[in-house]
Enzyme design. Structure first.
Site, mmCIF file in Angstrom:
data_model
loop_
_atom_site.group_PDB
_atom_site.id
_atom_site.type_symbol
_atom_site.label_atom_id
_atom_site.label_comp_id
_atom_site.label_asym_id
_atom_site.label_seq_id
_atom_site.Cartn_x
_atom_site.Cartn_y
_atom_site.Cartn_z
ATOM 1 N N ARG A 1 6.533 -2.048 -3.891
ATOM 2 C CA ARG A 1 6.031 -2.459 -2.572
ATOM 3 C C ARG A 1 5.009 -3.586 -2.674
ATOM 4 O O ARG A 1 4.714 -4.240 -1.672
ATOM 5 C CB ARG A 1 5.397 -1.247 -1.873
ATOM 6 N N GLU B 1 8.777 -17.843 -2.841
ATOM 7 C CA GLU B 1 8.291 -16.476 -3.042
ATOM 8 C C GLU B 1 8.086 -16.144 -4.509
ATOM 9 O O GLU B 1 7.080 -15.525 -4.868
ATOM 10 C CB GLU B 1 9.296 -15.469 -2.460
ATOM 11 N N GLU C 1 16.441 -19.557 4.070
ATOM 12 C CA GLU C 1 16.334 -18.411 3.170
ATOM 13 C C GLU C 1 16.246 -18.860 1.718
ATOM 14 O O GLU C 1 15.487 -18.293 0.922
ATOM 15 C CB GLU C 1 17.529 -17.479 3.382
ATOM 16 N N ASN D 1 -3.600 3.440 4.225
ATOM 17 C CA ASN D 1 -2.770 2.263 4.478
ATOM 18 C C ASN D 1 -3.059 1.787 5.895
ATOM 19 O O ASN D 1 -3.219 2.596 6.803
ATOM 20 C CB ASN D 1 -1.275 2.597 4.386
ATOM 21 N N GLY D 2 -3.058 0.467 6.103
ATOM 22 C CA GLY D 2 -3.251 -0.053 7.453
ATOM 23 C C GLY D 2 -4.544 -0.829 7.575
ATOM 24 O O GLY D 2 -5.212 -1.155 6.587
ATOM 25 N N CYS E 1 0.814 -1.217 0.000
ATOM 26 C CA CYS E 1 0.000 0.000 0.000
ATOM 27 C C CYS E 1 0.847 1.267 0.000
ATOM 28 O O CYS E 1 1.615 1.510 0.916
ATOM 29 C CB CYS E 1 -0.949 0.028 1.191
ATOM 30 N N HIS F 1 13.814 -37.775 10.892
ATOM 31 C CA HIS F 1 12.759 -37.571 11.883
ATOM 32 C C HIS F 1 11.451 -37.116 11.227
ATOM 33 O O HIS F 1 10.607 -36.515 11.892
ATOM 34 C CB HIS F 1 13.209 -36.566 12.942
ATOM 35 N N LYS G 1 13.126 -17.996 -0.808
ATOM 36 C CA LYS G 1 13.276 -17.329 -2.100
ATOM 37 C C LYS G 1 12.588 -18.117 -3.204
ATOM 38 O O LYS G 1 11.911 -17.556 -4.067
ATOM 39 C CB LYS G 1 14.767 -17.153 -2.435
ATOM 40 N N TRP H 1 -2.814 -3.030 -1.456
ATOM 41 C CA TRP H 1 -2.603 -4.462 -1.253
ATOM 42 C C TRP H 1 -3.784 -4.948 -0.425
ATOM 43 O O TRP H 1 -3.967 -4.532 0.712
ATOM 44 C CB TRP H 1 -1.274 -4.696 -0.534
ATOM 45 N N LYS I 1 6.389 -5.635 -0.636
ATOM 46 C CA LYS I 1 7.773 -5.379 -0.260
ATOM 47 C C LYS I 1 7.890 -4.923 1.180
ATOM 48 O O LYS I 1 8.677 -5.458 1.956
ATOM 49 C CB LYS I 1 8.379 -4.320 -1.195
#
Length: 605
Positions: A27, A485, A478, A99-100, A2, A501, A482, A74, A600
Site C-alpha cells: 500500500r 511513477e 497512462e 489511518n486518515g 497506511c 499549440h 507509469k 504514509w 497503493k
C-alpha cells in the site's frame, strides 16, 4: 496507504501483527510500528525503514504480548521520523494507530495542551490518543465512542489501554476497517489481506461504526450508538496471491498476469446483458440519458477511454470527472444520469467522497467498476461490475487498469445493444474480439526484449513526451503516468494535434517522444504530427500497428505491434507502455513496487 492490524488472542500476537504489516507493504508507507500490552504495560517498536527492520527490532528486544496493534504510516502531518511513527502513546497508558486525516486537530491540540498534555509528535493522530486518555473513565469502548464524536475528518483507528489487557477498540469514518473473527481470538485490519492465514471470516464495518474485540467475541455499535450486526463473510481469495514467484518485481508479475486477469474478467456468457451489472440493471439502464464517470489516477484514464466507447458505440453522452475536483465545484446534477465510479480497491477516499456527493445531489443510479467485491464502493452503489484482476501489489496499476477497461467496454456495448445501436452480428463480433484479447496480449508481451533495449536509452533521460490521438490519447496519459511513477522521469502526455499549440517548444534531441500509432482513422494526422517532431530534431519511439507503414529510420525507432485490434486497441497498446516504464525504472535502480511518496490505496483526501 497506511495499514492497520490489531489482535486479541491467547498467544503471542506479535508475529501475526508483523506478518500483517508485511502483507500491507504494497500500500506504500514511510514508517511502521507495533505495540503490545506486555506484563500490563504498553511496549512498542517503531522504524522508519521497512517492515523487515521492525521485525529485527522485535526479535532483538523479545517484544511479545497477547493484545496489540500495528501500523504502516504514509506521512501526512509530520515528516517520516520515529517520533511521528505509529503506534502513538498517551502517557504510557493508551496506544493508538490511525489511518486518515483529522481536520480539526489544531483546535483539539490547543484544548489538550490547556489540560496539560505534552505533544511529542507533529501528527494529527496524537490528539486522538490524548483525547481518549483525557476522557477515559474505566470503559475504553464507551470512551472511544464519545471521543470520535469530537473528530472531524476521516479516520480508522485501533486503540488499546493498559487497564483493559484483553481489548482492542476500533472505529471508522471515511477509511476502511474490517473485523477478523477467529476461534478464541479476534482481529482488526484496514484490509482483509493483512489477516490471510489467521482467519478467513470477516465483518466489514460501516461508516460511523465503533467495535470492541476481545477473546470471546465482537461488539459493534453504529453511528447512533445502537447495537449493529455486520454480516460475517468467508473471504478466501487472498491465498498465495502475494507471492512473487519467479518475477523480479510484483509489477512485472502483474503485467504478465494480464491475459489471465482479462480472461477471468470477460463475462462467461456469449452476449452482453445488463444483468451482468446486477439485478434490476436493465430497467435502470433503459431510463438513463447520460453517464457521469468519477475516478482518480489510472482509474480516471480508464474512464477517459470509456468515454470514447460510450459515445461512439452506445451514442450516449458521457462526462468524466476527476473525483477529487468534482465534489468541490458547482455542478448541474442530472437525475437521469448513471454515475459510474471506478477504483481498484473500492476504498479510494476521493472517489468515495465524490460518490457520496453525487448521491446527495440527487443522483440515484450508481455503478461501481471495482476489483474488490467486499469494498465500501461496491457496498455503496446500486450496481457493480467486478473485475477479476486478483490482488495487485505493485503501486503502479497494470492489470487493474486493463480489467477496468474490459468492464467499461462491456458496459458500452451493453448500453449500445439496449439502445438499438448494436445488432446481433455486431454483438457477436465484439464478443469474439474480447475472447481473442488474451491471446493478442500474449503476442504483445513477447515484445519485451525490444522494449528492454529502448529502456536503456530512456534510463539516461530526465524528460519525455507521450503522444496519442482519439481513443489512444488516454493511453498516452497512462503511459506517461507509469513512467513518472516508478522511474521518476518527468513525463507528460498530449493529444498529438496539440503539439504545435505549445509542447513543441520542449522538443529537442534530448527529449524522447513516445507515440502510440494504431492503424485507425487518425493515422495520417498522427504521421504529420510525428514529422513535426522530426523537423525539430526530436527522437521518436513509436508503437505502431503492423499495417501502418511506419518504419524505423534516422530519429524514428519503431516497435511493431502484432495486429490492429479496433476499439479494443487501447488495451493492447497500454501494455508495451507498462513494460517501457517498468524496465526503465529497473535500469535506473528505483524501488519499482514501492515508488517514493506514493501509496497503493489512497484512503485519505
Amino acid at each position: 496507504m497506511c495499514g492497520i492490524v490489531g489482535a486479541v488472542a491467547q498467544r503471542n500476537i506479535v508475529p501475526v501483527l508483523v506478518e500483517g504489516l508485511r502483507r500491507l507493504e504494497y500500500r506504500g508507507y514511510d514508517s511502521c510500528g507495533v505495540a503490545v500490552l506486555s506484563n500490563g504495560e504498553p511496549r512498542r517498536a517503531r522504524s522508519v525503514e521497512r517492515v523487515a527492520d521492525l521485525d529485527a527490532q522485535v526479535r532483538e528486544t523479545h517484544l511479545s504480548g497477547m493484545t496489540g496493534i500495528a501500523h504502516t504510516r504514509w506521512a501526512t502531518h509530520g515528516a517520516p521520523v520515529t517520533d511521528n511513527a505509529h503506534p502513538i502513546f498517551s502517557r504510557d497508558t493508551v496506544a493508538l494507530v490511525h489511518n486518515g486525516i483529522i481536520e480539526n486537530y489544531e483546535t483539539l491540540r490547543e484544548m489538550l495542551k490547556g489540560k496539560g498534555y505534552e505533544f511529542v509528535s507533529q501528527t494529527d493522530t496524537e490528539v486522538i490518543a490524548h483525547l481518549i486518555h483525557s476522557m477515559y473513565r474505566g470503559d475504553l469502548f464507551q470512551t472511544v465512542r464519545d471521543a470520535v464524536r469530537q473528530l472531524h475528518g476521516a479516520y480508522a483507528i485501533a486503540v488499546i489501554h493498559k487497564d483493559q489487557p484483553h481489548t482492542v477498540v476500533g472505529a471508522r469514518q471515511g477509511s476502511p476497517l474490517v473485523v477478523g473473527v477467529g476461534q478464541g481470538e479476534n482481529f482488526l485490519a484496514s484490509d482483509a489481506l493483512a489477516l490471510a492465514g489467521s482467519t478467513d471470516h470477516f465483518a466489514f464495518l460501516e461508516e460511523g461504526d465503533v467495535v470492541e474485540i476481545g477473546l470471546d467475541g465482537v461488539k459493534i455499535v453504529d453511528r447512533e450508538g445502537l447495537p449493529a450486526e455486520r454480516e460475517v463473510r468467508v473471504v478466501t481469495a487472498y491465498g498465495g496471491a502475494v507471492e512473487l514467484g519467479p518475477y523480479r518485481h510484483f509489477m512485472q508479475k502483474e503485467i504478465f498476469e494480464q491475459p489471465r486477469a482479462i480472461t477471468d474478467t470477460i463475462p462467461q456468457a456469449d452476449h452482453f446483458d445488463p444483468a451482468l451489472f446486477g439485478a434490476g440493471a436493465g430497467d435502470v439502464f433503459a431510463g438513463i440519458d447520460s453517464l457521469l464517470i468519477l475516478a482518480c489516477g489510472t482509474s480516471y484514464y480508464s474512464g477517459l477511454t470509456a468515454k470514447y466507447w460510450l459515445e461512439s458505440i452506445a451514442k450516449i453522452p458521457t462526462q468524466v470527472e476527476i473525483a477529487s475536483e468534482y465534489r468541490y465545484r458547482e455542478s448541474v446534477p442530472n437525475p437521469k444520469a448513471l454515475v459510474v465510479v471506478i477504483s481498484q480497491s473500492g476504498e479510494t477516499a476521493d472517489t468515495l467522497a465524490a460518490l457520496k456527493h453525487a448521491q446527495s445531489l440527487g443522483h440515484k443510479h450508481t455503478l461501481a467498476v471495482c476489483n474488490v467485491a467486499t469494498s465500501a464502493m461496491v457496498r455503496q452503489t446500486e450496481f457493480a461490475f467486478l473485475t477479476h484482476a486478483g490482488t495487485e501489489i505493485g503501486v503502479a496499476s497494470t492489470k487493474a487498469f486493463t480489467t477496468q477497461l474490459v468492464g467499461l467496454f462491456v458496459l458500452a456495448v451493453t448500453l449500445a445493444k439496449m439502445r438499438g445501436h448494436v445488432n446481433a452480428k455486431q454483438e457477436a463480433a465484439y464478443f469474439g474480439q474480447l475472447r481473442h484479447l488474451p491471446a493478442a496480449l500474449n503476442s504483445v508481451l513477447a515484445l519485451e526484449p525490444q522494449i528492454i533495449a529502448w529502456s536503456e536509452e530512456f534510463a539516461r533521460k530526465e524528460n519525455a513526451l507521450f503522444l496519442g490521438r482519439g481513443l489512444h490519447y488516454p493511453i498516452a496519459l497512462e503511459g506517461a503516468l507509469k513512467l513518472k511513477e516508478i522511474s521518476y522521469i518527468h513525463a507528460e502526455a498530449y493529444p498529438a494535434g496539440e503539439l504545435k499549440h505549445g509542447p513543441l517548444a520542449l522538443v529537442t534531441e534530448a527529449m524522447p517522444v513516445v507515440t502510440v500509432a494504431p492503424n485507425d482513422t487518425l493515422l495520417e494526422k498522427l504521421k504529420s504530427n510525428m514529422q513535426e517532431v522530426r523537423a525539430r530534431g526530436g527522437e521518436l519511439y513509436v508503437f505502431a500497428d503492423a499495417d501502418t507503414r511506419i518504419v524505423s529510420e534516422d530519429g524514428i525507432h519503431v516497435i511493431r505491434m502484432p495486429e490492429h485490434y479496433g476499439p479494443l486497441s487501447p488495451i493492447l497498446h497500454v501494455v508495451p507502455l507498462q513494460l517501457l516504464a517498468y524496465h526503465t525504472a529497473c535500469a535506473r535502480g528505483t524501488d519499482v513496487d514501492k515508488p517514493r511518496n506514493l501509496a497503493k490505496s489512497v484512503t485519505v483526501e
